[in-house]
Design an enzyme around this catalytic site. Sequence first.
Site, PDB file in Angstrom:
ATOM      1  CG  ASP A  95      -2.317   0.343   0.985  1.00  0.00           C
ATOM      2  OD1 ASP A  95      -2.726   0.269  -0.189  1.00  0.00           O
ATOM      3  OD2 ASP A  95      -3.041   0.675   1.934  1.00  0.00           O
ATOM      4  CG  ASN A 154       3.880   9.977   6.773  1.00  0.00           C
ATOM      5  OD1 ASN A 154       2.746  10.017   7.211  1.00  0.00           O
ATOM      6  ND2 ASN A 154       4.915  10.508   7.377  1.00  0.00           N
ATOM      7  CB  SER A 179      -3.860   8.848   2.965  1.00  0.00           C
ATOM      8  OG  SER A 179      -3.472   9.094   1.637  1.00  0.00           O
ATOM      9  N   GLY A 254       3.150  19.463   9.479  1.00  0.00           N
ATOM     10  CA  GLY A 254       4.436  19.284   8.799  1.00  0.00           C
ATOM     11  C   GLY A 254       5.616  19.837   9.574  1.00  0.00           C
ATOM     12  CE  LYS A 457       8.413  28.820  14.767  1.00  0.00           C
ATOM     13  NZ  LYS A 457       9.898  28.742  14.775  1.00  0.00           N
ATOM     14  N   GLY A 460       1.680  22.220  14.593  1.00  0.00           N
ATOM     15  CA  GLY A 460       0.561  21.535  15.223  1.00  0.00           C
ATOM     16  C   GLY A 460       0.015  22.159  16.480  1.00  0.00           C
ATOM     17  CD  GLU A 464      -2.016  12.126  17.580  1.00  0.00           C
ATOM     18  OE1 GLU A 464      -1.067  11.715  16.893  1.00  0.00           O
ATOM     19  OE2 GLU A 464      -3.206  12.004  17.239  1.00  0.00           O
TER      20      GLU A 464
END
Length: 490
Positions: A95, A154, A179, A254, A457, A460, A464
């Site tokens: 996948d 990812n 995704s 990111g 910043k 996020g 978690e």
Amino acid sequence: MESAHARPFRLGDDWRRASDDEALVSIDPADGSVAGVVTRASVADVEAAVDIASAAFRRRAWRDLRPDQRAGLLHEVSRRLGAEHDSLARLQMRDSGKPLKECANMVASASYFFRYYASLCETWQDEVTSPRGPYFSMSVAEPYGVVAAITPWNSPIMAEAQKVAPALAAGNAVILKPSEETPQLALELERICREAGLPAGLLSVLPGTGEEVGAALVDHPGVRMVSFTGGTETGRAIAIAAGRRLIPVGLELGGKSPHIVFEDADFEKAVAGVASGIYGSAGQSCVAGTRLFVQRSIYQRFVEALVAFTRTVRVGAPDDPATQMGPLISRAHRDKVAGYVALARQEGGRILAGGGIPEAPALAAGWYFEPTVIEGLPNHARTCQEEIFGPVLVCLPFDDEDDVIAQANDTVYGLAAGMWTGDYARAWRVARALEAGSVWINTYKQSHIATAFGGFKASGIGREKGFHGLRLYSQVKSVFFGMHDAPMSL
Ligand code: NDP
């Protein structure tokens, strides 16, 4: 037609099967073959899934289950993930194109997430406050209700378990949108949860596009909380939509993480650490160490050693145990990465290693890209500031601590940072000064299931893993018990 074989997904106890134009095709990035075909969810499916999840939540059977009983079910999910480890890892490999050993680690992590949050279910304690009068008060954790979890391509199954396990542990119902590039492992996770005994409607998986299904989920009035992992621009759009509805969001976004090498570092370990920080997962990692800062006194020697190391990185098929770097997720993504290398050239950068598509005929059918080292760009160049999400490293020299802290923090992102040094007092000073959610000293990409993870910043909001993960999916309710002997006075 492909859709004749499309895997259905479950809505409650019913199955949704694709009609001819409703298939979602997952392509194996290693050779362009079809890795799987699944039924593509629509906005109507979002409506149905939210109705089913809301009804399951309102029945209270899950949230009112004793925590040790919820823990039992989560343990069973963990056990089943472990029992199916090898086949899940292979499916994951097809996948996502990730090397088999990385996929095996991700499946193992998914299993550990369920085990860990099962343990937290058993050990979680609500807060009792010391009385200040004739009453007794406590604060208890309550689930939100229906949680939407949206994940990128990812790290499938691991990213999904990182959300689903704590959200379920906290008593919520979850609708997961994986995704569209990697929908298969989420469907497997749903199957395993059901087989472990999770009641219908508490976990639904909607394989569909972000624009259609993801956006409809975030906008749906029945969704009470959104947990998102993905790109910063998508995260911003989700935060705006959630803000309009005043619902909480957890955002893992990111990064453009600085990786710093001081002149007193263990040279060999630092070279290997920097290479592993950028080339692991072919650079398709939110925490990849993409901006290398080397102290000027050792800059030349270090970059030469890194280039030599880079030329030894084995790019190859994901199922070859010798492979260190597999393909990128898709042709479109490889084009994007190649576009950044072209941009670096335009900006005046020098390509010291890689920069193109490997020539080996055995790799011709997949979306491979060479591990790439670039230098000669200022920190403000676009190549040094924008997330490339590929095996592309930019090298920059620095003079001293103040200089590197200023350059490292000069980015909109703040997900992670790493440094190599023999001076632990300096390591502490610099770690505290870096604007990043995780800082690694003489290691990189180390993670721990119980250690908080998240970004500063534009990387996020929220954390978690660990207790933070459970808190993310819980809201606090304070309850007061009156203990007055006499009637209350006005
Ligand atoms: P995207 O932001 O493109 O997509 C992430 C998910 O969001 C996908 O499921 C996508 O759907 C969905 N989506 C897209 N648009 C919307 C929308 N308008 N509303 C709701 N959902 C939407 O990221 P990628 O999948 O390309 O993943 C790479 C990014 O993820 C990188 O920026 C990386 O840094 C970040 N990431 C962050 C991590 C962290 O923990 N901080 C960890 C891993 C990755 P679809 O693509 O199916 O259309």
